[in-house]
Design a protein around this motif. Structure first.
Motif, PDB file in Angstrom:
ATOM      1  N   UNK A   1      26.556  57.633  -3.786  1.00 32.56           N
ATOM      2  CA  UNK A   1      28.032  57.439  -4.065  1.00 32.56           C
ATOM      3  C   UNK A   1      28.660  56.027  -3.348  1.00 32.56           C
ATOM      4  N   UNK A   2      28.071  55.632  -2.246  1.00 28.83           N
ATOM      5  CA  UNK A   2      28.840  54.462  -1.476  1.00 28.83           C
ATOM      6  C   UNK A   2      28.142  53.253  -2.040  1.00 28.83           C
ATOM      7  N   UNK A   3      27.152  53.207  -2.645  1.00 30.34           N
ATOM      8  CA  UNK A   3      26.583  52.085  -3.418  1.00 30.34           C
ATOM      9  C   UNK A   3      26.993  51.992  -4.772  1.00 30.34           C
TER      10      UNK A   3
ATOM     11  N   UNK B   1      17.859  62.004  -8.466  1.00 33.96           N
ATOM     12  CA  UNK B   1      16.543  61.523  -7.823  1.00 33.96           C
ATOM     13  C   UNK B   1      16.862  61.700  -6.384  1.00 33.96           C
ATOM     14  N   UNK B   2      17.901  61.147  -5.958  1.00 33.45           N
ATOM     15  CA  UNK B   2      18.225  61.228  -4.705  1.00 33.45           C
ATOM     16  C   UNK B   2      18.132  62.604  -3.636  1.00 33.45           C
TER      17      UNK B   2
ATOM     18  N   UNK C   1      21.235  61.211   1.622  1.00 33.23           N
ATOM     19  CA  UNK C   1      20.792  60.292   0.350  1.00 33.23           C
ATOM     20  C   UNK C   1      22.017  60.442  -0.953  1.00 33.23           C
ATOM     21  N   UNK C   2      22.323  61.520  -1.176  1.00 38.55           N
ATOM     22  CA  UNK C   2      23.440  61.640  -2.311  1.00 38.55           C
ATOM     23  C   UNK C   2      24.856  60.769  -1.891  1.00 38.55           C
ATOM     24  N   UNK C   3      25.345  60.950  -0.566  1.00 40.81           N
ATOM     25  CA  UNK C   3      26.135  59.970   0.024  1.00 40.81           C
ATOM     26  C   UNK C   3      25.842  58.621  -0.397  1.00 40.81           C
ATOM     27  N   UNK C   4      24.809  58.072  -0.008  1.00 43.87           N
ATOM     28  CA  UNK C   4      24.243  56.903  -0.264  1.00 43.87           C
ATOM     29  C   UNK C   4      24.474  56.332  -1.691  1.00 43.87           C
TER      30      UNK C   4
ATOM     31  N   UNK D   1      25.115  55.871  -9.322  1.00 44.57           N
ATOM     32  CA  UNK D   1      24.912  57.341  -9.513  1.00 44.57           C
ATOM     33  C   UNK D   1      24.176  57.836 -10.650  1.00 44.57           C
ATOM     34  N   UNK D   2      24.235  56.764 -11.559  1.00 48.75           N
ATOM     35  CA  UNK D   2      23.822  57.164 -12.830  1.00 48.75           C
ATOM     36  C   UNK D   2      22.278  56.574 -13.163  1.00 48.75           C
ATOM     37  N   UNK D   3      21.853  55.995 -14.201  1.00 50.50           N
ATOM     38  CA  UNK D   3      20.675  55.742 -14.523  1.00 50.50           C
ATOM     39  C   UNK D   3      19.847  54.698 -14.058  1.00 50.50           C
ATOM     40  N   UNK D   4      20.440  53.867 -13.229  1.00 57.04           N
ATOM     41  CA  UNK D   4      19.673  52.839 -12.366  1.00 57.04           C
ATOM     42  C   UNK D   4      20.000  53.131 -11.019  1.00 57.04           C
ATOM     43  N   UNK D   5      18.941  52.870 -10.309  1.00 63.73           N
ATOM     44  CA  UNK D   5      18.778  52.777  -8.715  1.00 63.73           C
ATOM     45  C   UNK D   5      17.618  53.215  -8.314  1.00 63.73           C
ATOM     46  N   UNK D   6      17.568  53.010  -7.099  1.00 65.90           N
ATOM     47  CA  UNK D   6      16.291  52.888  -6.123  1.00 65.90           C
ATOM     48  C   UNK D   6      15.626  54.366  -5.903  1.00 65.90           C
ATOM     49  N   UNK D   7      16.498  55.516  -6.054  1.00 64.03           N
ATOM     50  CA  UNK D   7      16.049  56.805  -5.872  1.00 64.03           C
ATOM     51  C   UNK D   7      14.919  57.241  -6.818  1.00 64.03           C
TER      52      UNK D   7
END
Ligand SMILES: *Cc1c(COP(=O)(O)O)cnc(C)c1O
Length: 394
Positions: A42-44, A270-271, A37-40, A47-53
């Protein structure tokens, strides 16, 4: 004489994990989807305040605890600060908190401009004693215009913050009854009690709001992190707004409608949290088995009592705890000898009412809190010290 006992105990504790030189107090395990999940993230690039996790972690927490909503934030102290603000704690108010807690409980009260008012704990739970609080309020408080007033200071006693010490739930039903009678709002400091139930219901469901922590030493970790829990949708939406700079949703304009906080949890944290929460059943099972192992080890030592779970609750056994008979043992000798022998044990917190920033605040009798200073030790509690036979990888 007594040091010998602690050397012998250190040897026995080492036998739980042969080959490891030092046994820390609590180490996290990363054996599930953490790296994926953490790698995901970074790939995407998220890493910061917005994202699906972040959304996913919040939904997982709500589902796991049974509390309607969870709002992820950057640490447990920030969660407590907002949890108190949400219930209307205002400058000049008093907030009843145990003196026997981590400093964050007291700090969060002061961040609201309010004053901590220290209360005692019970030996049965190590958390707020509802019966002693009831007696104290009968002497100290009156109800005027449906709020509780401290007769001595004239301040409003707005809230009480029970803290579920080392994962053991406070006796919540009698405490809720006292809160109801004295018009005091309950905010749970559930920082240590993810996975702990009171009468079959997850802690964090009982207060109007509650706070969790996912610091590195807690039962699950996001590196650093926390969450606000509440069953009130309106408060949950407001919590999200306040912790994300009070920005009015708009695709390009920056409009903020009050002073907000940048307390949000980054996506990368969150990931990690999603992966950790997937593994929690395994951790709980291992920690429970560790309590059984300590029970076997300690039953032959007179005057050393392993803290067990209360019959009305289920503990997450976050930190394993022993209570020493003070006429037989000294906490200082015990800690010194255990630590010399590479068993990282620790004493209970110095009570808040004795810390410099808090010496001038109101307090009830705190005799149990003070007695426990010379009695309580936490032993190494990492999940890998236990064994779980349900066949599942943690
Ligand atoms: C860990 C903890 C907190 C919050 O801690 P953070 O390090 O800010 O996440 C609050 N109260 C108690 C009792 C705690 O143990």
């Amino acid at each position: 004489m007594s040091a010998n006992i602690w050397r012998e105990l250190a040897r026995e504790i080492h036998s739980l994990q042969p080959g490891k030189t030092v046994l820390p107090l609590h180490e996290p395990l990363f054996e599930g989807n953490e790296k994926t999940y953490v790698f995901d993230c970074i790939e995407a690039g998220w890493v910061s305040s917005v994202g699906k996790y972040v959304d996913r972690f919040e939904n997982m927490l709500a589902e796991y605890t049974g509390v309607r909503r969870a709002i992820a934030v950057m640490n447990g102290t920030a969660a407590l600060h907002i949890a108190l603000k949400l219930v209307g704690v205002q400058p000049g108010d008093e907030v009843l908190i145990p003196s026997l807690t981590f400093v964050a409980t007291g700090n969060a009260v002061t961040y609201c401009g309010a004053k901590p008012h220290f209360i005692d704990v019970s030996k049965a739970t190590l958390g707020v004693d509802p019966y002693k609080l009831d007696d104290y309020l009968k002497e100290t408080a009156i109800i005027k215009n449906n709020v509780c007033i401290n007769k001595k200071t004239g301040n409003i006693i707005r809230a009480v913050v029970p803290m579920h010490t080392f994962g053991h739930p406070v006796d919540l039903d009698p405490l809720l009854e006292v809160c109801d009678r004295f018009r005091i709002i309950m905010v749970e400091d559930a920082a240590e009690s993810l996975g702990s139930l009171y009468k079959g219901v997850h802690t964090g469901n009982f207060g109007k709001t509650a706070a969790l922590s996912f610091n590195g030493n807690k039962i699950i970790t996001t590196g650093g992190g926390g969450a606000i829990l509440t069953n009130d949708e309106g408060l949950a939406n407001y919590a999200k707004h306040l912790t994300t700079t009070a920005k009015v949703p708009h695709s390009w304009q920056y409009v903020h409608d009050e002073i907000g906080y940048n307390y949000r949890m980054p996506n990368i944290n969150a990931a990690l949290g999603c992966a950790q929460l997937e593994s929690i059943e395994g951790y709980l099972c291992k920690k429970r088995s560790l309590n059984d192992k300590y029970h076997q080890i300690l039953s032959k030592y007179d005057g050393i009592t392993l803290f067990k779970e209360n019959s009305n609750s289920k503990s997450n056994f976050w930190l394993q705890t022993i209570i020493l008979e003070p006429s037989q043992y000294s906490v200082e000798t015990a800690l010194k000898t255990l630590i010399e022998n590479k068993i990282i044990a620790r004493p209970i917190w110095k009570p808040l009412h004795l810390l410099k920033p808090f010496v001038d605040f109101e307090r009830s009798d705190l005799s149990i809190t003070e007695q426990l200073q010379d009695q309580v030790i936490n032993l190494p509690s990492s999940p890998y010290l236990g064994e779980c036979n349900d066949g599942k990888k943690t």
